[in-house]
Scaffold this motif. Structure first.
Motif, PDB file in Angstrom:
ATOM      1  N   ALA A  82      25.395  29.874  -7.512  1.00 51.27           N
ATOM      2  CA  ALA A  82      26.548  29.551  -6.853  1.00 51.27           C
ATOM      3  C   ALA A  82      26.954  29.947  -8.622  1.00 51.27           C
ATOM      4  CB  ALA A  82      26.826  27.971  -7.365  1.00 51.27           C
ATOM      5  N   ALA A  83      26.720  30.186  -9.387  1.00 55.24           N
ATOM      6  CA  ALA A  83      28.048  31.094 -10.398  1.00 55.24           C
ATOM      7  C   ALA A  83      27.882  32.539  -9.817  1.00 55.24           C
ATOM      8  CB  ALA A  83      27.371  30.982 -11.735  1.00 55.24           C
ATOM      9  N   ARG A  84      26.912  33.278  -9.520  1.00 56.22           N
ATOM     10  CA  ARG A  84      26.362  34.385  -9.063  1.00 56.22           C
ATOM     11  C   ARG A  84      27.905  34.345  -8.096  1.00 56.22           C
ATOM     12  NH1 ARG A  84      24.494  37.282  -4.810  1.00 56.22           N
ATOM     13  NH2 ARG A  84      23.697  35.030  -4.577  1.00 56.22           N
ATOM     14  N   ARG A  85      27.577  33.854  -6.608  1.00 61.96           N
ATOM     15  CA  ARG A  85      28.414  34.008  -5.541  1.00 61.96           C
ATOM     16  C   ARG A  85      29.934  33.699  -6.479  1.00 61.96           C
ATOM     17  NH1 ARG A  85      28.867  36.377  -0.842  1.00 61.96           N
ATOM     18  NH2 ARG A  85      30.048  35.339   0.396  1.00 61.96           N
ATOM     19  N   PHE A  86      30.440  32.580  -6.968  1.00 58.56           N
ATOM     20  CA  PHE A  86      31.927  32.691  -7.512  1.00 58.56           C
ATOM     21  C   PHE A  86      32.189  33.865  -7.882  1.00 58.56           C
ATOM     22  CE2 PHE A  86      35.371  31.984 -10.163  1.00 58.56           C
ATOM     23  CZ  PHE A  86      35.732  30.126  -9.598  1.00 58.56           C
ATOM     24  N   ARG A  87      31.864  34.787  -8.787  1.00 56.96           N
ATOM     25  CA  ARG A  87      31.989  35.639  -9.391  1.00 56.96           C
ATOM     26  C   ARG A  87      31.935  36.968  -7.850  1.00 56.96           C
ATOM     27  NH1 ARG A  87      30.813  37.315 -15.000  1.00 56.96           N
ATOM     28  NH2 ARG A  87      30.179  35.341 -16.360  1.00 56.96           N
ATOM     29  N   GLN A  88      31.373  37.047  -7.261  1.00 55.91           N
ATOM     30  CA  GLN A  88      31.385  37.954  -6.172  1.00 55.91           C
ATOM     31  C   GLN A  88      32.627  37.953  -5.340  1.00 55.91           C
ATOM     32  OE1 GLN A  88      27.986  37.442  -3.654  1.00 55.91           O
ATOM     33  NE2 GLN A  88      26.437  38.982  -4.597  1.00 55.91           N
ATOM     34  N   LEU A  89      32.939  36.773  -4.909  1.00 53.04           N
ATOM     35  CA  LEU A  89      34.111  36.634  -4.496  1.00 53.04           C
ATOM     36  C   LEU A  89      35.371  36.572  -5.167  1.00 53.04           C
ATOM     37  CD1 LEU A  89      33.243  32.755  -2.480  1.00 53.04           C
ATOM     38  CD2 LEU A  89      33.516  35.563  -1.476  1.00 53.04           C
ATOM     39  N   LEU A 145      31.908  23.560  -9.129  1.00 56.91           N
ATOM     40  CA  LEU A 145      32.041  24.450  -8.778  1.00 56.91           C
ATOM     41  C   LEU A 145      31.253  24.803  -6.780  1.00 56.91           C
ATOM     42  CD1 LEU A 145      31.363  27.557  -8.720  1.00 56.91           C
ATOM     43  CD2 LEU A 145      29.286  27.150 -10.588  1.00 56.91           C
ATOM     44  N   HIS A 146      30.343  23.456  -6.745  1.00 58.79           N
ATOM     45  CA  HIS A 146      29.551  23.143  -5.459  1.00 58.79           C
ATOM     46  C   HIS A 146      30.866  22.974  -4.258  1.00 58.79           C
ATOM     47  CE1 HIS A 146      25.730  24.578  -6.932  1.00 58.79           C
ATOM     48  NE2 HIS A 146      25.742  23.434  -7.900  1.00 58.79           N
ATOM     49  N   ALA A 147      31.924  22.154  -4.712  1.00 62.87           N
ATOM     50  CA  ALA A 147      31.930  21.617  -4.071  1.00 62.87           C
ATOM     51  C   ALA A 147      33.701  23.430  -3.304  1.00 62.87           C
ATOM     52  CB  ALA A 147      33.686  20.351  -4.215  1.00 62.87           C
ATOM     53  N   ALA A 206      20.009  25.668 -14.007  1.00 64.70           N
ATOM     54  CA  ALA A 206      19.560  25.575 -12.906  1.00 64.70           C
ATOM     55  C   ALA A 206      19.452  26.202 -11.244  1.00 64.70           C
ATOM     56  CB  ALA A 206      18.839  24.319 -12.142  1.00 64.70           C
ATOM     57  N   ALA A 207      18.711  27.194 -11.019  1.00 67.48           N
ATOM     58  CA  ALA A 207      18.337  27.931  -9.551  1.00 67.48           C
ATOM     59  C   ALA A 207      19.908  28.085  -8.744  1.00 67.48           C
ATOM     60  CB  ALA A 207      16.715  28.033  -9.213  1.00 67.48           C
ATOM     61  N   PRO A 208      20.219  26.702  -8.622  1.00 66.14           N
ATOM     62  CA  PRO A 208      21.306  26.441  -7.354  1.00 66.14           C
ATOM     63  C   PRO A 208      22.421  27.037  -8.593  1.00 66.14           C
ATOM     64  CG  PRO A 208      19.744  24.691  -7.285  1.00 66.14           C
ATOM     65  CD  PRO A 208      19.287  25.112  -8.676  1.00 66.14           C
TER      66      PRO A 208
END
Length: 477
Positions: free
Chosen positions: A409-416, A471-473, A403-405
């Motif tokens: 979240a996975a994209r943001r995790f990869r960036q950090l 992941l979201h947490a 899903a989009a969320p």
């Protein structure tokens, strides 16, 4: 009775026509049985003269006649020919064979093939290709490349023979990958979500934990049937994988096909094909199958040995062109079946020789698979298990099944994660000072919970929903 109304054919008339069709078909002469003689043995290749059978046919080589006191025949498969000479590759030891040994195509039952034409509704054919057992009786069993039990649990029951060679499914008839698959591994569920029917590679060197990761997926993946192909691995690892890694929970719904490293190259290739046939059998019956093959590189090496032995010229790093043609032929047999049917989600391990990412087999596998998971030796040496390198790994179908969320979240995790990795040397040297880069400050603050998400004990399953919540947490901390 009204004579204008046609009388429907009776059951007797139908049987008479059916028997007449069979009689017409069986009246056609069958091909004559041919026999040849062994004229040459060079390395792995046996050369025979006097037989005319197609490539892929199975033959028996008899040294001391065919009586009751004769030694067991050597089984070999036709892998090529030149003029009137056939090249065969044995599936066992050739000790004791000599020039002039009798080469006989293996007897096979005559099959009536329905052609669907008015003139020739049936035709008898002689199928000499290899047939091996498949069926529900294989569940919980360990067999070799010939379908013979290796677990000393007695003969197989509830099985029947099917040909090892199959036609691939039309690409337009396949069901697309749209459903996520729960692998039970948190790093894969959250960051490299796998779709049901996906083919993905597990790229690793030696000793970085790929067998443990395969065992975790075999025990925790949401699948009806698990098919494990141990191709070209050390014989010691076969029993250890089954007892220590797969465990009773995993073997109960699994079929293990073992072709150790000391087996002839044809047997190793046959083991990979047999494991795929078993997976196809269950898929065709509506089951969701997980195929774990360790490894695709050993399969290619076996093909290289055969090709070089029969005279094919080497190409990239000694691999002849036929190796790169065989890989997609094997991989494309997995995947989803027709719409509404079963699926085969396949994980193929690829050994990078010397941890070289540009190894020819690894490079070819990346092009034909639907994603790759890279295991890092550096992470393994640091005690980070599973040693999945998130930055170098990708699932090509994640956008179709997540899903989009989740994707955001996975994209943001990869960036950090990438931001912290780039500044790791500065942090270790003490040159990092907080307050100058807000993005780096956030990456440093979240590094510990991000690492906990990527690490997992082998006895700890992580469901898909729990992985997404973790992941979201982490990002909300």
């Amino acid at each position: 009775m009204n004579p204008s109304v046609a009388t429907p054919p009776s059951a007797t008339d139908k049987w008479r026509r059916y028997l007449a069709d069979l009689q017409s078909a069986t009246s056609e002469p069958l091909p004559l049985e041919t026999q040849g003689r062994l004229v040459r043995v060079t390395g792995l290749v046996l050369e025979a003269a006097g037989i005319r059978v197609p490539v892929g046919s199975v033959c028996e080589i008899h040294q001391d006649g065919r009586g009751a006191d004769a030694t067991p025949p050597v089984i070999a498969e036709v892998v090529g020919f030149s003029g009137d000479r056939a090249y065969l590759m044995p599936t066992g030891d050739v000790h004791g064979l000599s020039s002039g040994a009798l080469v006989v195509p293996r007897p096979s039952p005559v099959r009536a093939m329905k052609l669907g034409t008015a003139r020739h509704p049936w035709r008898r054919t002689v199928d000499r290709t290899l047939h091996l057992p498949v069926g529900d009786g294989l569940l919980g069993r360990v067999v070799d490349s010939q379908g013979q039990p290796m677990d000393r649990k007695g003969p197989l029951a509830q099985v029947h023979d099917e040909p090892v060679t199959r036609r691939p499914i039309n690409a337009m008839d396949r069901d697309p990958v749209r459903t996520p698959l729960d692998t039970g591994v948190r790093a894969i569920n959250a960051m490299l979500t796998v779709g049901r029917g996906q083919r993905i590679g597990l790229f690793a060197g030696t000793g970085v934990g790929k067998s443990v990761l395969l065992g975790m997926m075999a025990r925790y993946t949401a699948a009806d049937v698990i098919v494990v192909g141990l191709i070209g691995e050390r014989g010691r690892e076969v029993k250890e994988f089954i007892e220590d890694i797969l465990g009773e929970e995993g073997i109960r719904r699994s079929v293990v096909v073992a072709a150790p490293a000391d087996a002839p190259p044809l047997v190793r290739m046959q083991g990979a094909n047999y494991a795929t046939v078993i997976a196809e059998h269950f898929r065709d019956r509506g089951k969701n199958v997980l195929l774990l093959m360790d490894s695709l590189t050993r399969y290619a090496m076996a093909q290289r040995e055969i090709a070089l032995a029969i005279g094919e010229p080497p190409a990239t790093k000694g691999y002849p062109p036929s190796c790169f043609a065989r890989l997609p032929q094997l991989v494309e047999r997995s995947g989803n079946g027709v719409a509404g049917g079963g699926s085969i989600t396949a994980f193929y391990t690829v050994l990078s020789e010397g941890d070289d990412p540009n190894d020819p087999i690894a490079d070819a596998a990346r092009g034909i698979l639907d994603g790759h998971i890279v295991l890092s030796r550096e992470l393994a040496e640091a005690g980070h298990y599973p040693a999945i390198d998130i930055e170098r790994s990708v699932s090509r179908v994640m956008t179709n099944v997540a899903a989009a969320p989740h994707l955001e979240a996975a994209r943001r995790f990869r960036q950090l994660h990438a931001r912290h990795q780039k500044a790791r040397d500065l942090i270790q040297l003490g040159a990092y000072a907080p307050g100058h880069d807000a993005e780096l400050d956030l990456a440093v603050r979240l590094h510990e919970p991000m690492t906990r998400l990527l690490q997992q004990n082998m006895d700890e399953p992580a469901r898909l929903d729990d992985s997404l919540a973790f992941l979201h947490a982490v990002l909300a901390a």
